[in-house]
Design an enzyme around this catalytic site. Structure first.
Site, mmCIF file in Angstrom:
data_model
loop_
_atom_site.group_PDB
_atom_site.id
_atom_site.type_symbol
_atom_site.label_atom_id
_atom_site.label_comp_id
_atom_site.label_asym_id
_atom_site.label_seq_id
_atom_site.Cartn_x
_atom_site.Cartn_y
_atom_site.Cartn_z
ATOM 1 C CB SER A 183 -0.896 0.016 1.234
ATOM 2 O OG SER A 183 -1.535 1.277 1.376
ATOM 3 C CB SER A 184 0.821 4.349 -1.968
ATOM 4 O OG SER A 184 -0.518 4.751 -1.715
ATOM 5 C CB CYS A 185 -0.673 4.206 3.532
ATOM 6 S SG CYS A 185 -0.682 2.536 4.211
ATOM 7 C CE1 TYR B 2 -3.693 -2.494 5.384
ATOM 8 C CE2 TYR B 2 -2.823 -0.462 4.443
ATOM 9 C CZ TYR B 2 -3.357 -1.725 4.278
ATOM 10 O OH TYR B 2 -3.530 -2.221 3.010
ATOM 11 C CG HIS C 60 -9.604 3.009 1.076
ATOM 12 N ND1 HIS C 60 -9.691 1.633 1.002
ATOM 13 C CD2 HIS C 60 -8.559 3.274 1.893
ATOM 14 C CE1 HIS C 60 -8.723 1.090 1.736
ATOM 15 N NE2 HIS C 60 -8.025 2.058 2.284
ATOM 16 C CE LYS D 182 -1.259 -4.562 3.118
ATOM 17 N NZ LYS D 182 -1.427 -5.793 2.299
#
Length: 313
Positions: A108-110, A137, A180, A141
């Site tokens: 995930s880009s987060c 989260y 989202h 990841k």
């Protein structure tokens, strides 16, 4: 991959997993393996080990994860880090130990630093502090990506991580608290239209910029990489197209056909100010997205509106 290769898609009922399954089916793959959570709880180590020992998939797509938006991340952090760590650990280890040839892990880009230089290159990982609202989260990841790298180095396991930008599309989660940005906004505008409400309130100032990719485009990229990429590490997958939350809101208003006003609540969190990824690595391999944000959102809303009518019938 051969057309009859055993390809296990973990999380096939989620937005990304279902899109990858559809793409594989469309391309004629006949050995697709899926299991629901009831059939195979991925947080159960013994169950996962038993599944891999019996089925021995050759290729694994790890799209299963506990996901959610700002509200869910802020209120369920313990669940996010625990469940995702359990799922990742069980599946990655079992895939290696039972002979999988390649594993694709969905990141995930987060997980990139909150104030990373834009566009974000893969090497930016762990170079700065993360966005606080989804820290549990993101840490989970990062651990999954690191586990893939470690298994590749120590054991020679062909595992790599796909880092998608913000994903939306058919099969998205429209929960009022756990969705989202695109799905949550679509639901609010749709319900406001049906209720003939005077206005829709959007969280934040509207200034943050987001790169969005349709789930079907992401799925196409994943199948492309499963077939032709074995470089390990991490590879960004984005559309290269970004939009501000303000412009997204007004585009959504137009697509849904909502006639009221749009207001922005600056007292609510904005999240990361800008997040667009450098997709040079993927483009160099020959992949390009096919859908614009507007085209993808129109496709998504058609599906969503049809689904709503089916539920009401």
């Amino acid at each position: 991959m051969n057309r009859d290769s055993r390809i296990y898609v973990a999380g096939h009922r989620g937005m990304v997993g279902s899109a990858i399954t559809r793409r594989l089916e469309a391309e004629g793959y006949t050995g697709i393996v899926t299991r629901s959570h009831a059939e195979l709880p991925l947080d159960d180590s013994a169950a996962v080990t038993g599944f891999f020992a019996a089925v021995r998939p050759e290729y694994v797509v790890l799209a299963a994860a506990k996901v959610g938006g700002i509200v869910a991340n802020a209120t369920q952090g313990a669940d996010f880090i625990r469940e995702n760590l359990q799922i990742q650990t069980n599946v990655i280890d079992a895939a290696y130990r039972h002979g999988a040839r390649r594993l694709l892990f969905l990141g995930s880009s987060c997980i990139y630093p909150k104030f990373a230089e834009q566009p974000i290159v893969e090497e930016a990982l762990l170079t700065g502090p993360l966005e606080e609202t989804n820290l549990p989260y993101a840490v989970a990841k990062i651990a999954g990506k690191t586990m893939c790298d470690a298994y590749a180095r120590q054991y020679g396991f062909d595992a790599f991580t796909v880092m998608p930008s913000n994903v939306y599309g058919v099969g998205d989660n429209f929960h009022p608290e756990h969705s989202h940005v695109v799905a949550g906004m679509m639901r609010r505008f749709h319900e406001a239209k049906l209720a003939r409400e005077d206005k829709v309130v959007v969280w934040g100032t509207g200034t943050p910029l987001r790169e969005l990719i349709d789930a079907d485009d992401l799925a196409d990229a994943c199948v492309f990489l499963l077939n032709g990429y074995s470089g390990g590490g991490m590879i960004n997958v984005g559309s290269g197209e970004e939009i501000s939350i303000r412009d997204l809101a007004f585009l959504m208003k137009s697509i849904v056909g909502y006639g009221g006003d749009v207001e922005f609540d600056a007292s609510r969190p904005d999240g990361t100010p800008r997040k667009i990824m450098d997709n040079t690595k993927l483009a160099g391999l020959g992949w390009r997205p096919s859908l614009t944000i507007e085209a993808g959102m129109r496709k998504m809303y058609t599906w969503f509106a049809d689904s709503e009518r089916l539920r009401e019938a």
